[in-house]
Design an enzyme around this catalytic site. Sequence first.
Site, PDB file in Angstrom:
ATOM      1  N   GLU A 162      60.764  15.200  44.938  1.00 59.82           N
ATOM      2  CA  GLU A 162      59.813  15.745  45.041  1.00 59.82           C
ATOM      3  C   GLU A 162      58.621  14.630  45.705  1.00 59.82           C
ATOM      4  O   GLU A 162      57.836  15.051  46.638  1.00 59.82           O
ATOM      5  CB  GLU A 162      58.989  16.094  43.707  1.00 59.82           C
ATOM      6  CG  GLU A 162      57.448  16.477  43.754  1.00 59.82           C
ATOM      7  CD  GLU A 162      57.606  17.880  44.304  1.00 59.82           C
ATOM      8  OE1 GLU A 162      57.968  18.926  43.958  1.00 59.82           O
ATOM      9  OE2 GLU A 162      57.155  17.793  45.505  1.00 59.82           O
ATOM     10  N   LEU A 169      52.215  15.322  44.607  1.00 54.83           N
ATOM     11  CA  LEU A 169      52.184  16.828  44.672  1.00 54.83           C
ATOM     12  C   LEU A 169      53.279  17.634  44.829  1.00 54.83           C
ATOM     13  O   LEU A 169      54.263  17.199  45.328  1.00 54.83           O
ATOM     14  CB  LEU A 169      51.152  16.904  46.041  1.00 54.83           C
ATOM     15  CG  LEU A 169      50.023  16.253  46.310  1.00 54.83           C
ATOM     16  CD1 LEU A 169      49.498  16.657  47.759  1.00 54.83           C
ATOM     17  CD2 LEU A 169      48.776  16.678  45.443  1.00 54.83           C
ATOM     18  N   ASP A 234      56.745   9.120  60.382  1.00 55.06           N
ATOM     19  CA  ASP A 234      56.774   9.441  59.024  1.00 55.06           C
ATOM     20  C   ASP A 234      56.635  10.871  58.812  1.00 55.06           C
ATOM     21  O   ASP A 234      57.171  11.505  57.535  1.00 55.06           O
ATOM     22  CB  ASP A 234      55.719   8.569  58.266  1.00 55.06           C
ATOM     23  CG  ASP A 234      56.049   8.387  56.668  1.00 55.06           C
ATOM     24  OD1 ASP A 234      57.079   7.952  56.342  1.00 55.06           O
ATOM     25  OD2 ASP A 234      54.932   8.935  55.929  1.00 55.06           O
ATOM     26  N   LYS A 238      59.206  13.845  56.785  1.00 59.37           N
ATOM     27  CA  LYS A 238      58.687  14.884  55.661  1.00 59.37           C
ATOM     28  C   LYS A 238      58.743  16.318  56.105  1.00 59.37           C
ATOM     29  O   LYS A 238      59.294  16.937  55.356  1.00 59.37           O
ATOM     30  CB  LYS A 238      57.109  14.658  55.399  1.00 59.37           C
ATOM     31  CG  LYS A 238      56.865  13.384  54.676  1.00 59.37           C
ATOM     32  CD  LYS A 238      55.517  12.918  54.340  1.00 59.37           C
ATOM     33  CE  LYS A 238      55.368  11.627  53.826  1.00 59.37           C
ATOM     34  NZ  LYS A 238      53.748  11.036  53.603  1.00 59.37           N
TER      35      LYS A 238
END
Length: 371
Positions: A162, A169, A234, A238
Amino acid sequence: MQNIPVILLGVGGVGSALIQQVVANRPLHAAEYGIEFALKAICDGDGAVIALDAGLDDPTLLDLVDYKARKGRLAMYGQGGPQNDLVAIIDIAGRTGAIVVDCTASETTVPALLYALERKYRVVLANKKPLTLEQEMYDRLTRAGATAGNRTIPRQPRIRWETTCGAGLPVIVTLNRLVAAGDPVTRIAGAFSGTLGFVMTGLQQGLPFSAVVREAYDLGYTEPDPRDDLGGIDVARKALILARGLGWRLKLSDIDVTGLYPQSMSNLSVNEFMAALPELDSHFRMLVDEAATSGKVLRYAATIADGHCTVGAQAVDVSSPLGRLQGTDNLVEFHTRWYRPAPLVVQGRGAGTDATAAGVLAEMVELAAGL
Ligand SMILES: NC(=O)c1ccc[n+]([C@@H]2O[C@H](COP(=O)([O-])OP(=O)(O)OC[C@H]3O[C@@H](n4cnc5c(N)ncnc54)[C@H](OP(=O)(O)O)[C@@H]3O)[C@@H](O)[C@H]2O)c1
């Protein structure tokens, strides 16, 4: 009371906060879930502290956090020693039901993670790197078994990640629920960098690009070299994790990433780079003005739609969730069959060692308690 062996790889900001939260939450975990985490091994880049029987006691754990905050090496710690083989550490310290937690920022943990899964241990990742290597590695980590021809291998239920997207979040869990319910996700759009959110908000307020990047740098919001944020890689990692979570098969180099500085500024020193930033001011002023003429604002966003992932400064409707976003929060819009025309939105603080450690701890509890 279930005793859950834990092996922690990485005791930097997130790993240290996790140790503190494990200790602070012992009464809660015992009363609510009937579990107790026993930290059997803690590793940094070249050392480890191991306690095989009951695990490290709480005074030692808190002392270790303090020791690492003072830049200590575990190899030199009283009860510690050198390590250069995480597989061996898992072999020594692992027990039935163990959870291996990766709070490093290194891809060198992958053999240890695969070994842990092979031993039927559970794995929690804060580290994005293992999930953003080649597709085959992603499959080996996240699918429950070896690929056999074209047969689809079910998802591996013993690994969680997660906090790799949006820190604490609930981004991945939201994605997984949409996938599990067969709700087709047509588009994901997200702002995944608090630093770049700060920069974009500053531009919207009329600040020059150079001034807002300088302010983010001075406030410590950027990496020591701000290009590590401004380059967008980065964010691309994600986006890749989310796209793969949808079942897409792609690699990092398939993502169309546009950073916020030109290639010609890559070889400058940090000081030279900061000094050269005003050269970019007029370009960003033009982009902001162009967006404003069509009722839009610039956001540094990842978009995952129609088989493509793009990452860069994008003009979005000022009235959309992304357009209304201000400051350093992260925000993810999931556009799906059941969530339209308004998307399902997850928003909040998307970084910080405490929030990230809390996200990791929640996954450890879920795995340990079978939630
Ligand atoms: N900080 C956040 O807000 C945040 C949010 C979401 C996700 N994350 C992710 O969480 C992870 C940890 O972040 P952080 O801020 O805690 O990083 P950090 O402070 O740099 O800590 C990294 C730790 O990993 C250790 N390490 C490096 N290579 C290792 C190896 N091969 N074996 C064992 N340990 C190794 C380092 O050891 P040494 O002490 O020897 O250097 C250090 O203790 C990163 O992947 C990051 O992207 C962070």
